[in-house]
Design an enzyme around this catalytic site. Structure first.
Site, PDB file in Angstrom:
ATOM      1  N   ILE A   1     -40.356  28.363 -34.103  1.00  0.00           N
ATOM      2  CA  ILE A   1     -40.346  29.737 -33.595  1.00  0.00           C
ATOM      3  C   ILE A   1     -41.259  29.863 -32.369  1.00  0.00           C
ATOM      4  O   ILE A   1     -40.875  30.448 -31.360  1.00  0.00           O
ATOM      5  CB  ILE A   1     -40.762  30.731 -34.707  1.00  0.00           C
TER       6      ILE A   1
ATOM      7  N   HIS B   1     -14.926  10.723 -22.795  1.00  0.00           N
ATOM      8  CA  HIS B   1     -15.847  10.390 -21.693  1.00  0.00           C
ATOM      9  C   HIS B   1     -15.479  11.233 -20.482  1.00  0.00           C
ATOM     10  O   HIS B   1     -14.308  11.403 -20.201  1.00  0.00           O
ATOM     11  CB  HIS B   1     -15.711   8.906 -21.342  1.00  0.00           C
TER      12      HIS B   1
ATOM     13  N   GLY C   1     -27.928  41.877 -42.519  1.00  0.00           N
ATOM     14  CA  GLY C   1     -28.110  40.707 -41.666  1.00  0.00           C
ATOM     15  C   GLY C   1     -29.513  40.141 -41.761  1.00  0.00           C
ATOM     16  O   GLY C   1     -29.762  39.009 -41.378  1.00  0.00           O
ATOM     17  N   GLY C   2     -30.441  40.970 -42.277  1.00  0.00           N
ATOM     18  CA  GLY C   2     -31.792  40.478 -42.518  1.00  0.00           C
ATOM     19  C   GLY C   2     -32.533  40.044 -41.257  1.00  0.00           C
ATOM     20  O   GLY C   2     -32.195  40.440 -40.149  1.00  0.00           O
ATOM     21  N   THR C   3     -33.558  39.213 -41.470  1.00  0.00           N
ATOM     22  CA  THR C   3     -34.394  38.752 -40.360  1.00  0.00           C
ATOM     23  C   THR C   3     -33.570  37.985 -39.335  1.00  0.00           C
ATOM     24  O   THR C   3     -33.679  38.210 -38.134  1.00  0.00           O
ATOM     25  CB  THR C   3     -35.527  37.850 -40.882  1.00  0.00           C
TER      26      THR C   3
ATOM     27  N   GLY D   1     -35.410  48.177 -53.134  1.00  0.00           N
ATOM     28  CA  GLY D   1     -35.089  47.970 -54.550  1.00  0.00           C
ATOM     29  C   GLY D   1     -36.232  47.340 -55.308  1.00  0.00           C
ATOM     30  O   GLY D   1     -36.893  46.436 -54.809  1.00  0.00           O
TER      31      GLY D   1
END
Length: 460
Positions: free
Chosen positions: A182, A439, A38-40, A113
């Site tokens: 951020i 609406h 999932g990373g950062t 890696g």
């Protein structure tokens, strides 16, 4: 040594999506990830921050509700329970990705890696080394927060988005260095928790990448929340004695000011992680890996996607690039299309935009017309008590082609999908103005902007 047809280095929104795509195209795939899937975005970025921003929104709404005749007792906040919920959300999504890896028969190597020439990848799994070989390699190693060379800054006296999500106590005061997307999101989170927050931003305004009217509305709202904003200001040094940190600042006029902060949060941008493939000598584009529209690097059989290649550093852009890289690595022919990229800021109010800003249309010399519809007259926004936003539409005067849309207000990060779809299908203002919108909704402001652009506006 195990051999794969495609190896992906990095398991974030570019990498894991690329791995799935390559597997679906019938390739044998390995995914190398040093940390969590999932990373950062999932673990230290979009997802935890959106979870906490949701908490912030609820805290603010409870406060606001007093003026609507809804009274509660004093609000108490449990940092540990909030963080626990954030972790549960992350865990659920992480499990989902792991399941997709299993489904696609993708081998996940959990380790750091290093890509060697000849398609060889050495994976350090906690001191245990494994070596695999791949015909095609997709680099998706992402980026890390930049730590600027400010005198007095040391590891133990600041946070970045990488470390802030593991704090256990609410700080007494906070200085946020950097007022980009951020920075302002974190300001909203901590201000809602009752923390006095100061944002120090080098450029002339906060969220400099967004529409200037949007930045104005947001700045006003942040100030209402008690957040101080020092624009055109840089941090010159950080000092820390026994008490809070002293943050020395200087603005463009040369005026100096010293801020006190128990916590310093750096959000001045992100730089690409290139150490995993240093030995390849790839052609670079500044700090970024140079790629063509096929996401191919300067070396045959090596592709790159995500924050590594610059462009918009956004998760959805990374995924789009990952898909293209994977298709090409698997022998197809696909090109990346950056024409329609929505951008979202999840502050309160939210900001969302797609396509060009007025400044960009001006620079490109396009003959355009712009219309801005304020939400002060929008029925739904009034019922929500969120009327400070607007919808802005930019279209070219020749064919009425929609060039860009900027929105500020409730739910605009969801609403931006509609103008994005119109732009993707090369829709015109005419078509937008003849489509029936529900609406009362905030999204009908887009219809009003289109009608008004054509000079057919009936409201106000």
């Amino acid at each position: 040594m195990k051999t794969y047809e495609v190896a992906v280095i990095g398991g974030g929104p570019a990498g894991y999506v690329a791995a799935i795509r390559a597997a679906k195209l019938g390739r044998t795939v390995a995914l190398v990830e040093a940390r969590e899937l999932g990373g950062t975005c999932l673990n230290r970025g979009c997802i935890p921050s959106k979870t906490l921003l949701r908490h912030a929104e609820v805290i603010e709404n409870i406060e606001k509700a007093k003026s609507w005749g809804i009274e509660t007792g004093p609000v108490t906040v449990s940092m540990s329970k909030m963080m626990q919920r954030k972790d549960e959300v992350i865990q659920k999504l992480r499990t989902g990705i792991a399941y997709l890896m299993k489904q696609g028969k993708i081998d996940v190597l959990n380790g750091y890696g290093e890509v060697q020439p000849d398609g060889i990848i050495r994976v350090d799994q906690n001191g245990k080394e494994e070596t695999v070989k791949a015909d095609k390699i997709i680099l998706a190693t992402g980026s890390k927060p930049i730590v600027p060379p400010i005198p007095g800054l040391q590891e133990e006296n600041y946070h970045t988005s990488d470390t802030i999500f593991s704090i256990t106590d609410i700080p007494a005061s906070m200085v946020i260095v950097g007022g980009g997307i951020i920075g302002v999101e974190f300001a909203c989170i901590f201000a809602a928790l009752g923390v006095p927050v100061t944002i120090v931003e080098m450029s002339g305004r906060i969220v400099p990448s967004e529409d200037s009217d949007a930045a104005k509305v947001l700045a006003k709202s942040l100030k209402k929340k008690g957040i101080s904003i020092l624009a055109s200001t840089k941090v010159t040094a950080v000092e820390h004695g026994s008490g809070p940190h002293l943050v020395h600042t200087e603005n463009q006029k040369g005026q100096k000011e010293t801020l006190q902060a128990e916590m310093i949060l750096l959000s001045v941008g992100r730089s690409p992680n290139t150490s995993a493939f240093d030995s390849l000598g790839l052609a670079m584009n500044g700090p970024f890996v140079k790629v063509d529209e096929y996401m191919a690097t300067s070396l045959p059989n090596i592709y790159a996607a995500g924050d590594l290649v610059g462009n918009w550093q956004l998760a959805h852009v990374a995924s789009a690039e990952g898909l293209v890289a994977a298709a090409n690595a698997a022998g197809q022919k696909e090109v990346i299309d950056y024409h329609v990229v929505p951008r979202c800021v999840y502050t309160s109010p939210e900001i969302a935009s797609v396509g060009m800003t007025e400044e960009e249309a001006e620079q490109k010399g396009i003959s355009y017309k712009v219309v801005k519809v304020d939400h002060a007259g929008n029925a739904k926004a009034l019922t929500l008590d969120e009327k400070e936003g607007f919808t802005k539409l930019i279209a070219d005067t020749k064919y009425g082609e929609i060039l860009g849309v900027s929105m500020v207000g409730p739910h605009v990060t969801e609403m931006i999908a509609e103008p994005s779809a119109y732009m993707r299908l090369e829709g015109t203002v005419d078509e937008l103005a003849s489509m029936i919108h529900a609406h009362p909704t905030v999204s009908e402001s887009l219809y009003e902007a289109a009608a008004s652009w054509l000079g057919k506006g009936v409201h106000h």
